[in-house]
Design a protein around this motif. Structure first.
Motif, PDB file in Angstrom:
ATOM      1  N   TYR A  51      27.777  17.029 -22.503  1.00  0.00           N
ATOM      2  CA  TYR A  51      27.397  18.389 -22.288  1.00  0.00           C
ATOM      3  C   TYR A  51      28.381  19.075 -21.025  1.00  0.00           C
ATOM      4  O   TYR A  51      28.423  20.194 -20.569  1.00  0.00           O
ATOM      5  CB  TYR A  51      25.971  18.616 -21.706  1.00  0.00           C
ATOM      6  CG  TYR A  51      25.166  18.761 -23.086  1.00  0.00           C
ATOM      7  CD1 TYR A  51      24.366  20.089 -23.311  1.00  0.00           C
ATOM      8  CD2 TYR A  51      24.764  17.667 -23.682  1.00  0.00           C
ATOM      9  CE1 TYR A  51      23.739  20.046 -24.565  1.00  0.00           C
ATOM     10  CE2 TYR A  51      23.995  17.587 -24.812  1.00  0.00           C
ATOM     11  CZ  TYR A  51      23.311  18.868 -25.159  1.00  0.00           C
ATOM     12  OH  TYR A  51      22.419  18.718 -26.181  1.00  0.00           O
ATOM     13  N   HIS A  52      29.454  18.295 -20.766  1.00  0.00           N
ATOM     14  CA  HIS A  52      30.374  18.564 -19.438  1.00  0.00           C
ATOM     15  C   HIS A  52      29.646  19.285 -18.271  1.00  0.00           C
ATOM     16  O   HIS A  52      29.908  20.143 -17.857  1.00  0.00           O
ATOM     17  CB  HIS A  52      31.194  19.633 -20.036  1.00  0.00           C
ATOM     18  CG  HIS A  52      31.925  19.156 -21.131  1.00  0.00           C
ATOM     19  ND1 HIS A  52      33.157  18.312 -21.090  1.00  0.00           N
ATOM     20  CD2 HIS A  52      31.912  19.639 -22.574  1.00  0.00           C
ATOM     21  CE1 HIS A  52      33.402  17.978 -22.428  1.00  0.00           C
ATOM     22  NE2 HIS A  52      32.717  18.798 -23.417  1.00  0.00           N
ATOM     23  N   ILE A  53      28.473  18.349 -17.859  1.00  0.00           N
ATOM     24  CA  ILE A  53      27.797  18.764 -16.590  1.00  0.00           C
ATOM     25  C   ILE A  53      28.480  18.080 -15.471  1.00  0.00           C
ATOM     26  O   ILE A  53      28.693  17.012 -15.614  1.00  0.00           O
ATOM     27  CB  ILE A  53      26.290  18.250 -16.815  1.00  0.00           C
ATOM     28  CG1 ILE A  53      25.701  19.084 -18.082  1.00  0.00           C
ATOM     29  CG2 ILE A  53      25.518  18.787 -15.533  1.00  0.00           C
ATOM     30  CD1 ILE A  53      24.202  18.611 -18.268  1.00  0.00           C
ATOM     31  N   ASP A  54      28.662  18.822 -14.428  1.00  0.00           N
ATOM     32  CA  ASP A  54      29.507  18.655 -13.354  1.00  0.00           C
ATOM     33  C   ASP A  54      28.517  17.986 -12.177  1.00  0.00           C
ATOM     34  O   ASP A  54      28.033  18.958 -11.545  1.00  0.00           O
ATOM     35  CB  ASP A  54      30.479  19.492 -12.841  1.00  0.00           C
ATOM     36  CG  ASP A  54      31.324  19.077 -11.628  1.00  0.00           C
ATOM     37  OD1 ASP A  54      31.484  17.822 -11.324  1.00  0.00           O
ATOM     38  OD2 ASP A  54      31.792  20.043 -10.766  1.00  0.00           O
ATOM     39  N   LEU A  55      28.048  16.853 -12.227  1.00  0.00           N
ATOM     40  CA  LEU A  55      27.186  16.150 -11.198  1.00  0.00           C
ATOM     41  C   LEU A  55      28.182  15.621  -9.929  1.00  0.00           C
ATOM     42  O   LEU A  55      29.168  15.445  -9.993  1.00  0.00           O
ATOM     43  CB  LEU A  55      26.412  15.264 -11.769  1.00  0.00           C
ATOM     44  CG  LEU A  55      25.560  15.820 -13.096  1.00  0.00           C
ATOM     45  CD1 LEU A  55      24.755  14.338 -13.436  1.00  0.00           C
ATOM     46  CD2 LEU A  55      24.567  16.683 -12.623  1.00  0.00           C
ATOM     47  N   PHE A  56      27.362  15.535  -8.847  1.00  0.00           N
ATOM     48  CA  PHE A  56      28.043  14.908  -7.611  1.00  0.00           C
ATOM     49  C   PHE A  56      28.688  13.441  -7.880  1.00  0.00           C
ATOM     50  O   PHE A  56      27.835  12.545  -8.413  1.00  0.00           O
ATOM     51  CB  PHE A  56      26.869  14.903  -6.682  1.00  0.00           C
ATOM     52  CG  PHE A  56      27.811  14.158  -5.303  1.00  0.00           C
ATOM     53  CD1 PHE A  56      28.543  14.902  -4.390  1.00  0.00           C
ATOM     54  CD2 PHE A  56      27.086  13.149  -4.755  1.00  0.00           C
ATOM     55  CE1 PHE A  56      29.055  14.259  -3.406  1.00  0.00           C
ATOM     56  CE2 PHE A  56      27.659  12.410  -3.663  1.00  0.00           C
ATOM     57  CZ  PHE A  56      28.718  12.935  -3.146  1.00  0.00           C
TER      58      PHE A  56
END
Length: 390
Positions: A275-280
């Protein structure tokens, strides 16, 4: 030979000078006294040059002499003596120490579905690590802020937990995200307003620039649970990660076996990439080598409980089962101790630095929105004016 030439030149000059004076003043007898003085000056000049040339050939004598100082000079010397050497450098070092010892503010928002132990997690962290006694609270119905503080070695860490209501029970996903994102944006706006105020005048800058308040949300702990990763969680993570650093938390770690936890973590990370989620990005430095017993982190698996049990000589926080007691700070039972150590000791300053990036990104987007809004108003006014003139 040189002395002979010098005497001849002086004699010629004196005779010429006498003739000049005799033309102007009359007979030469009236200027004998003046000539005599000139001869004495020339003689003194010659002696001075001879003495100078001879003194250059000899080493200079060492002269020891007591110099009497005036009262004012003595005070200056004494004041310099008290602060010399390097007094101004020492003062600069002390000033830099004061700036380096400014308190650190870390604001943590805890979000997720209802019933995952978010409020209990906050209470146990504050009790165990910050010594702040908290009373067990009912289900969170609105955003609440709970603060703690640690002071050690001239360092002050002010930590603020932002407890939020969970979605599903009180809120739908859409209204819940609107509540969370609205709070994050409002903290950005408050921070921006104070930053702008300090540049209104020099006096305000001197006052406000000394304040180290930072109400921005630096990190969001997103609580989720198994046995499967839900689409609602992925949608929420996608929305929130554009405004704040996100660290995922696998709640109720005592509900799964070790293999189930490892599988859930792997499933979660695969979906985050899809889902191309940008987490830390939790990247530790070389001095931090602690690894979870439950696979890669994030996500961190935790157990929330404020119950205390006596185990030997130690009083622990945990949960009691028929087969034994689960210690929530034991790395063999959960990642809570690793999460706390990572957050405070290794991620804290990096989270604050990345919040600056997210904040500036938010400000730029708001400026672009305002510019587009003004352009649309101008275009609409032009269109209305054109239609009225038809």
């Amino acid at each position: 030979m040189q002395d002979f030439k010098r005497t001849k030149l002086e004699t010629s000059y004196n005779s010429q000078r006498t003739e000049d004076f005799s033309i102007i003043n009359g007979p030469t007898g009236t200027i004998k006294q003046s000539d005599h003085k000139f001869d004495e000056q020339a003689s003194e000049t010659s002696e001075y040059q001879e003495n100078k040339s001879s003194s250059l050939k000899q080493p200079l004598p060492i002269i020891q002499q007591d110099i009497e100082k005036s009262e004012y000079e003595s005070q200056i010397v004494e004041s310099l003596g008290d602060s010399y050497p390097g007094s101004e450098i020492q003062a600069l070092i002390e000033q830099k120490k004061q700036r380096d010892h400014k308190p650190i503010y870390l604001n943590i928002m805890v979000v997720g579905q209802s019933g995952l132990g978010k409020s209990t997690f906050i209470d146990v962290i504050l009790k165990k690590k910050f010594g702040t006694g908290q009373i067990l609270r009912d289900s969170t119905l609105q955003i609440q802020e709970i603060q703690g503080q640690i002071t050690a070695n001239d360092l002050t860490l002010n930590i603020k937990f932002i407890d939020t209501p969970g979605f599903r029970h009180q809120y739908s996903l859409r209204s819940w995200l609107k509540l969370l994102c609205g709070h994050i944006r409002s903290q950005f706006n408050s921070y921006q307003q104070r930053q702008n105020q300090q540049y209104e005048s020099k006096e305000k800058f001197q006052q406000l620039s000394q304040q180290d308040l930072d109400e921005r949300v630096h990190v969001c702990f997103y609580f989720f649970s198994g046995p499967r990763i839900q689409t609602e969680d992925l949608q929420a993570l996608k929305k929130i990660s554009g405004l704040v650093n996100v660290i995922p938390i696998l709640a109720k770690g005592d509900s799964y076996t070790k293999n189930e936890i490892i599988q859930l973590k792997q499933q979660f990370n695969d979906l985050i990439n899809d889902y191309h989620i940008d987490l830390f990005k939790c990247q530790c430095n070389n001095n931090f080598n602690e690894k979870s017993q439950f696979g890669p982190t994030p996500p961190y698996v935790i157990i929330s409980s404020v119950e205390q049990f006596q185990v030997g000589n130690h009083l622990i926080y945990g949960r009691k089962f028929p087969w034994g007691i689960c210690d929530i700070f034991n790395p063999q039972h959960s990642d809570l101790a690793i999460l706390h150590k990572s957050l405070i000791g290794h991620y804290c300053l990096e989270l604050i630095r990345l919040t600056d990036f997210l904040y500036n990104n938010y400000v730029q987007k708001e400026k672009q929105k305002l510019k587009m809004k003004q352009q649309n108003k101008t275009w609409l006014a032009y269109l209305i004016s054109y239609l009225l003139n038809l």
